[in-house]
Structure formats: C-alpha cells, structure tokens
Design a protein around this motif. Structure first.
Motif, PDB file in Angstrom:
ATOM      1  N   LEU A 137     -30.887  15.735  20.578  1.00  0.00           N
ATOM      2  CA  LEU A 137     -31.842  15.545  19.491  1.00  0.00           C
ATOM      3  C   LEU A 137     -32.781  16.730  19.349  1.00  0.00           C
ATOM      4  N   ALA A 138     -33.208  17.274  20.470  1.00  0.00           N
ATOM      5  CA  ALA A 138     -34.203  18.345  20.425  1.00  0.00           C
ATOM      6  C   ALA A 138     -33.615  19.675  19.985  1.00  0.00           C
ATOM      7  N   SER A 139     -32.330  19.887  20.279  1.00  0.00           N
ATOM      8  CA  SER A 139     -31.752  21.208  20.064  1.00  0.00           C
ATOM      9  C   SER A 139     -31.306  21.471  18.641  1.00  0.00           C
TER      10      SER A 139
ATOM     11  N   THR B 249     -33.104  13.739   2.637  1.00  0.00           N
ATOM     12  CA  THR B 249     -31.853  14.501   2.647  1.00  0.00           C
ATOM     13  C   THR B 249     -31.415  14.698   4.099  1.00  0.00           C
ATOM     14  N   GLY B 250     -30.233  15.229   4.267  1.00  0.00           N
ATOM     15  CA  GLY B 250     -29.772  15.541   5.615  1.00  0.00           C
ATOM     16  C   GLY B 250     -30.648  16.583   6.292  1.00  0.00           C
ATOM     17  N   LYS B 251     -31.185  17.506   5.524  1.00  0.00           N
ATOM     18  CA  LYS B 251     -32.034  18.568   6.074  1.00  0.00           C
ATOM     19  C   LYS B 251     -33.342  18.008   6.621  1.00  0.00           C
ATOM     20  N   THR B 252     -33.769  16.886   6.050  1.00  0.00           N
ATOM     21  CA  THR B 252     -35.022  16.268   6.476  1.00  0.00           C
ATOM     22  C   THR B 252     -34.959  15.792   7.922  1.00  0.00           C
ATOM     23  N   VAL B 253     -33.779  15.359   8.341  1.00  0.00           N
ATOM     24  CA  VAL B 253     -33.635  14.687   9.639  1.00  0.00           C
ATOM     25  C   VAL B 253     -34.105  15.558  10.798  1.00  0.00           C
ATOM     26  N   GLY B 254     -33.603  16.779  10.879  1.00  0.00           N
ATOM     27  CA  GLY B 254     -33.970  17.658  11.975  1.00  0.00           C
ATOM     28  C   GLY B 254     -35.464  17.942  12.016  1.00  0.00           C
ATOM     29  N   LYS B 255     -36.066  18.129  10.845  1.00  0.00           N
ATOM     30  CA  LYS B 255     -37.500  18.414  10.775  1.00  0.00           C
ATOM     31  C   LYS B 255     -38.316  17.242  11.303  1.00  0.00           C
TER      32      LYS B 255
ATOM     33  N   GLN C 213     -37.266  14.688  13.292  1.00  0.00           N
ATOM     34  CA  GLN C 213     -37.020  14.343  14.692  1.00  0.00           C
ATOM     35  C   GLN C 213     -37.753  15.269  15.658  1.00  0.00           C
ATOM     36  N   SER C 214     -37.941  16.500  15.272  1.00  0.00           N
ATOM     37  CA  SER C 214     -38.675  17.421  16.146  1.00  0.00           C
ATOM     38  C   SER C 214     -40.135  17.008  16.286  1.00  0.00           C
ATOM     39  N   ARG C 215     -40.652  16.265  15.299  1.00  0.00           N
ATOM     40  CA  ARG C 215     -42.059  15.845  15.322  1.00  0.00           C
ATOM     41  C   ARG C 215     -42.270  14.529  16.071  1.00  0.00           C
ATOM     42  N   VAL C 216     -41.226  13.731  16.190  1.00  0.00           N
ATOM     43  CA  VAL C 216     -41.392  12.396  16.782  1.00  0.00           C
ATOM     44  C   VAL C 216     -40.685  12.271  18.138  1.00  0.00           C
TER      45      VAL C 216
ATOM     46  N   GLN D  76     -43.962  10.294   8.375  1.00  0.00           N
ATOM     47  CA  GLN D  76     -43.453  11.654   8.229  1.00  0.00           C
ATOM     48  C   GLN D  76     -42.972  11.908   6.794  1.00  0.00           C
ATOM     49  N   ASP D  77     -43.205  13.114   6.313  1.00  0.00           N
ATOM     50  CA  ASP D  77     -42.701  13.496   4.993  1.00  0.00           C
ATOM     51  C   ASP D  77     -41.181  13.393   4.979  1.00  0.00           C
TER      52      ASP D  77
END
Length: 240
Positions: A13-15, A93-99, A101-104, A61-62
């Motif tokens: 998840l983090a990487s 969007t799919g791009k939103t997911v990584g952003k 997850q890094s915050r939570v 989260q946005d």
C-alpha cells in the motif's frame, strides 16, 4: 507467517497505488475499493473502534465521495468461522487512490492488525444500471450479494456465457432489485478475479431464490467455471 503477510501488504500500500492504470476501463471514471475483512478472534471491539478512526479520516479526503459498510450474515460454499464485514469506498478516479492511501496509512495500519483480508479489490462497473454506492442495499431489510470469484484457467469464455445466462435468469426473479458486474482493476492477488453484485429486497426473497438456484441448470454451469474467493450475503450497517 500472518505477521509477514501483513507487513508485505502494508508495504504494498505504501509503495505504490494498488490500481493498475492499464486495467482501467475509463481513467476518468470512479473506482470502488472492496475490502472483505475477517475480524480476528478477540478483536471485535478493537476492530470497531479502529475502523471508526480509519473511516473518519478516509471520508474527509479529497476524491472520496462515499463509503459504505456491510455485515455478512451468510457465506458460500461454507459459513465463515469469523465475523465478516465488507467495506466499499468510492474514489473519484484510479489516480485518486494512491494519493488518498498515502494520507491514511497510519490509521489503516492500526486497523489492519484487527483483521484478516478475505478479498481486497478495486473495481469499475461494466454491466447493470447506473451503480449508486449510496443507495446500494440501503433500504431496511435489503440484502447485498457480493461475489468475488476466481475464474478457472481456460474457462474464461464459458464463465462469461454461463454468468450472463444466470444473471439474466436472476434479474427476472421477484424480489431482485438489481445486478451489476465489475472489472477488477487492482488490489491483492487479482489474477483471474471477477466481481459481481446483486441486491435482494429482503431475506425472504433471497431465501426463496436460493432455493430455486439449487436445481437450476444455468447455475450449475456457471458455478463450475470459477473458484469462490468471497461469496457473501450481507446487510448495511454502520462503520462509526
């Protein structure tokens, strides 16, 4: 061994984003995260409190527009030995997911220690009417059927044809509110995975249809083409 699996999953998840851009049907359309979680023995209270803390941070989260929780009351091919809860989250969007997850991640790491994952996927809808997560099995008494299946090697064509025959039959039955099929676009151990959902108006409707399915030729053909990963029947509940 479970400790090693958890550490590897958290590192995953983090990487990087668990969503695979090349699998997206539309890079600008919403992506839904589905987590089927088994509560660890003796961890029910911790599971609930840490889930509440994690979800509270996730929902602000946005790019996160919805989050739902369901409690499983029945599973196939055999009952679950642990309590099972299903979380479904909508991302812009799919791009939103990584952003996001890094915050939570910090909150998730504490939550993750209270559960084992039965299935973890990101999906986009491909069949069915408009998919509205906020209204999914939201009426009192409605039942959500979630099917996470792994198609047997060489059975892809047979799976699709038999699935469509079965779903066509299902959608004609009294008490079925809707059915959807999804494409898996990311997650954990996703090779061959497919996801479907149906909603029944009540447990009585679900039980009546389940009784018919046992003798249905279309069902036998369909079930022979995949291995069940998480076949859950669940009701809406709170995650706060």
């Amino acid at each position: 061994m479970k400790h090693i699996v958890l550490i590897a999953f958290l590192g995953f998840l983090a990487s990087c984003s668990p969503v695979k851009k090349g699998l997206l049907t539309d890079k600008n359309s919403p992506v839904f995260e589905i987590a089927v979680r088994k509560v660890k023995d003796g961890k029910k209270d911790e599971f609930a409190s840490r889930r509440a803390a994690f979800i509270s941070k996730l929902k602000v989260q946005d790019g996160v527009s919805n989050d739902r929780e369901f409690q499983s009351f029945y599973a196939l091919p055999e009952p679950d030995k642990q309590e099972v809860f299903i979380g479904i989250t909508q991302y812009a969007t799919g791009k939103t997911v990584g952003k996001v997850q890094s915050r939570v991640l910090a909150k998730f790491m504490k939550f993750a220690k209270t559960m084992d994952l039965k299935a973890y996927v990101f999906v986009q809808p491909t069949e069915g009417d408009h998919f509205d997560l906020g209204k999914l099995a939201a009426k009192p008494g409605q039942v959500l059927e979630l099917a996470v299946r792994r198609v047997k090697p060489g059975q892809e064509a047979a799976f699709q044809s038999s699935r469509k025959d079965f779903v066509n039959w299902l959608n004609k039955q009294s008490g079925v509110a809707g059915s959807w099929e999804f494409k898996v676009v990311g997650g954990k151990n996703i090779d061959g995975l497919t996801v479907g959902m149906s909603v029944y108006e009540s447990q009585e409707a679900f039980q009546a249809i389940a009784g018919k399915v046992q003798a249905l030729p279309e069902a036998g053909k369909y079930f022979s083409t995949f291995e069940p990963v998480a076949l859950q029947y669940a009701a809406s509940t709170t995650n706060q």
